[in-house]
Design an enzyme around this catalytic site. Structure first.
Site, PDB file in Angstrom:
ATOM      1  CE  LYS A 114      -7.544 -41.473 -11.772  1.00  0.00           C
ATOM      2  NZ  LYS A 114      -6.773 -40.406 -12.391  1.00  0.00           N
ATOM      3  CE  LYS A 196     -14.385 -39.146 -14.923  1.00  0.00           C
ATOM      4  NZ  LYS A 196     -13.157 -38.420 -14.809  1.00  0.00           N
ATOM      5  CE  LYS A 199      -8.489 -37.545 -19.917  1.00  0.00           C
ATOM      6  NZ  LYS A 199      -7.510 -36.527 -19.663  1.00  0.00           N
TER       7      LYS A 199
HETATM    8  P1  TYM Z   1      -8.585 -34.818 -16.474  1.00  0.00           P
HETATM    9  O1  TYM Z   1      -7.507 -34.885 -17.493  1.00  0.00           O
HETATM   10  O2  TYM Z   1      -9.039 -36.102 -15.863  1.00  0.00           O
HETATM   11  O3  TYM Z   1      -9.846 -34.097 -17.083  1.00  0.00           O
HETATM   12  C1  TYM Z   1      -9.724 -32.815 -17.684  1.00  0.00           C
HETATM   13  C2  TYM Z   1     -10.938 -31.970 -17.393  1.00  0.00           C
HETATM   14  O4  TYM Z   1     -12.100 -32.544 -17.946  1.00  0.00           O
HETATM   15  C3  TYM Z   1     -13.086 -32.729 -16.951  1.00  0.00           C
HETATM   16  N1  TYM Z   1     -13.800 -33.995 -17.277  1.00  0.00           N
HETATM   17  C4  TYM Z   1     -15.124 -34.092 -17.360  1.00  0.00           C
HETATM   18  N2  TYM Z   1     -16.103 -33.185 -17.210  1.00  0.00           N
HETATM   19  C5  TYM Z   1     -17.378 -33.614 -17.361  1.00  0.00           C
HETATM   20  N3  TYM Z   1     -17.702 -34.906 -17.652  1.00  0.00           N
HETATM   21  C6  TYM Z   1     -16.747 -35.847 -17.811  1.00  0.00           C
HETATM   22  N4  TYM Z   1     -17.085 -37.098 -18.111  1.00  0.00           N
HETATM   23  C7  TYM Z   1     -15.386 -35.453 -17.669  1.00  0.00           C
HETATM   24  N5  TYM Z   1     -14.201 -36.108 -17.769  1.00  0.00           N
HETATM   25  C8  TYM Z   1     -13.240 -35.192 -17.523  1.00  0.00           C
HETATM   26  C9  TYM Z   1     -12.306 -32.835 -15.645  1.00  0.00           C
HETATM   27  O5  TYM Z   1     -13.113 -32.509 -14.533  1.00  0.00           O
HETATM   28  C10 TYM Z   1     -11.210 -31.823 -15.881  1.00  0.00           C
HETATM   29  O6  TYM Z   1     -11.664 -30.507 -15.624  1.00  0.00           O
HETATM   30  N6  TYM Z   1      -6.209 -33.252 -12.382  1.00  0.00           N
HETATM   31  C11 TYM Z   1      -6.804 -32.837 -13.626  1.00  0.00           C
HETATM   32  C12 TYM Z   1      -5.840 -32.075 -14.526  1.00  0.00           C
HETATM   33  C13 TYM Z   1      -5.164 -30.951 -13.829  1.00  0.00           C
HETATM   34  C14 TYM Z   1      -5.750 -29.686 -13.518  1.00  0.00           C
HETATM   35  C15 TYM Z   1      -4.694 -28.956 -12.879  1.00  0.00           C
HETATM   36  C16 TYM Z   1      -7.001 -29.122 -13.711  1.00  0.00           C
HETATM   37  C17 TYM Z   1      -3.889 -30.951 -13.402  1.00  0.00           C
HETATM   38  N7  TYM Z   1      -3.594 -29.754 -12.826  1.00  0.00           N
HETATM   39  C18 TYM Z   1      -4.922 -27.667 -12.424  1.00  0.00           C
HETATM   40  C19 TYM Z   1      -7.212 -27.812 -13.247  1.00  0.00           C
HETATM   41  C20 TYM Z   1      -6.180 -27.082 -12.616  1.00  0.00           C
HETATM   42  C21 TYM Z   1      -7.275 -34.059 -14.375  1.00  0.00           C
HETATM   43  O7  TYM Z   1      -6.788 -35.156 -14.174  1.00  0.00           O
HETATM   44  O8  TYM Z   1      -8.193 -33.788 -15.327  1.00  0.00           O
END
Ligand code: TYM
Length: 332
Positions: A114, A196, A199
């Protein structure tokens, strides 16, 4: 009480990658672990690691909350809340900053990726974000943390931090285990199967949003990049695009990859893609209906208020106990 914790950032419309990598998995885990309580949240503080328009952010928080519910999480088993509403998350973050090392944060690949995309103004919060995430998890002594593959390194750091604290204060935190789904750990972009599905990808053709209508869904799948071989078989190295579509198909039908390949082995890409388009559209239809009615309802606010109360009940106590252990304040 055994707990499972996870979160999603409200940084744009939810796509099928996030759905298959996380939300759909939460629903399945709830059935598999009826004795566990789930703390699921909208990670809005995490969203501030990059600039946000406040009006759009607030709307995205609401939409994500509605989507969690519409996708079928069991509210009896869940505290669903907005992260920033439970200020123990911020407090825990500050305390855990003293248990993470610069070198560890510098090694985080998501930070490096990032930061590379930004030429200037990289926020300090982008760098320290994995510590906030560790706090999110450790506050509830999570047993399991269901996430996609891209969060694996953050989970490893969370475990390291927990073990470091436990070294000084034995058994203070439960050391959580990541739960990464085998089939859908990393759903790839429909336009570039080396990346991947994300979003933040500005290319609308790269993803299917959970709110897309049937015509758009079918179009996106029709135009998904595959290969010129023409045979339906699974090979995640030499047929990345098609294999990604097979994984999406298998996950939505709760079948194995070989079930799907067998069904389509004498078929062509056009037929397979048309069927997948129908499958995705019909899977999302009831979710979308529930989502739109929730967005307009008071029910959503009530759910989030209840969730906040449930989360605070645990989180405030944990953070107070931690402060006491650390010798902060006066022991009154
Ligand atoms: P975030 O918002 O980027 O994504 C949310 C969840 O979706 C999964 N994910 C995917 N899985 C498979 N294929 C994809 N293309 C894909 N895109 C997203 C991510 O792996 C995630 O599980 N840091 C985290 C949010 C967070 C969190 C936490 C998660 C904050 N605190 C505590 C677990 C526990 C994040 O940015 O996810």
């Amino acid at each position: 009480m055994k707990t499972i914790v996870s979160g999603i950032q409200p940084t744009g419309a939810i796509n099928i990658g996030t759905y298959l990598g996380s939300i759909k998995n939460f629903v399945a885990l709830q059935q598999a672990h009826p004795d566990h309580h789930f703390f699921l949240f909208i990670a809005d503080t995490h969203a501030l690691t990059v600039p946000q328009d406040p009006v759009k952010l607030r709307q995205a928080i609401k939409e994500l909350a509605a989507m969690y519910v519409a996708c079928g999480i069991n509210l009896k088993q869940t505290s669903l809340f907005v992260q920033s509403a439970v200020s123990a998350h911020q407090e825990m973050d500050v305390l855990l900053q003293s248990f993470a090392y610069m070198g560890e944060l510098e090694r985080m690949t998501q930070y490096k990726d990032k930061a590379l995309k930004q030429t200037s103004g990289i926020r300090a919060s982008l760098f320290t974000y994995p510590v906030l995430m560790a706090g999110d998890i450790l506050l509830y002594d999570a047993e399991f943390v269901p996430v996609g593959d891209d969060q694996k390194q953050h989970l490893e750091l969370t475990r390291t931090i927990a073990e470091r604290v436990n070294h000084q204060f034995p058994d203070f935190f439960n050391v959580p285990k990541p739960l990464i789904p085998e089939l859908t750990a990393r759903i790839m972009s429909l336009q570039n199967p080396d990346q991947k599905m994300s979003k933040s990808d500005p290319n609308v053709k790269s993803k299917i949003l959970l709110t897309d209508d049937a015509a758009i869904i079918k179009k996106r799948i029709r135009s998904a990049v595959t290969d010129s071989e023409g045979t339906i078989r699974y090979d995640a190295n030499s047929k990345k695009g098609l294999s990604n579509l097979i994984r999406i198909y298998a996950a939505l039908e709760n079948r194995t990859i070989s079930d799907i390949v067998k069904r389509y082995e004498t078929s062509d890409y056009q037929t397979f893609k048309a069927d997948l388009g129908d499958l995705v559209a019909s899977h999302l239809e009831p979710i979308q209906a529930r989502y739109h009615s929730l967005l307009k309802s008071q029910e959503l606010i009530d759910i989030l208020n209840d969730g906040q109360a449930g989360a605070e009940a645990l989180a405030i106590k944990k953070v107070q106990r931690f402060k006491k252990k650390l010798g902060l304040g006066l022991n009154r």
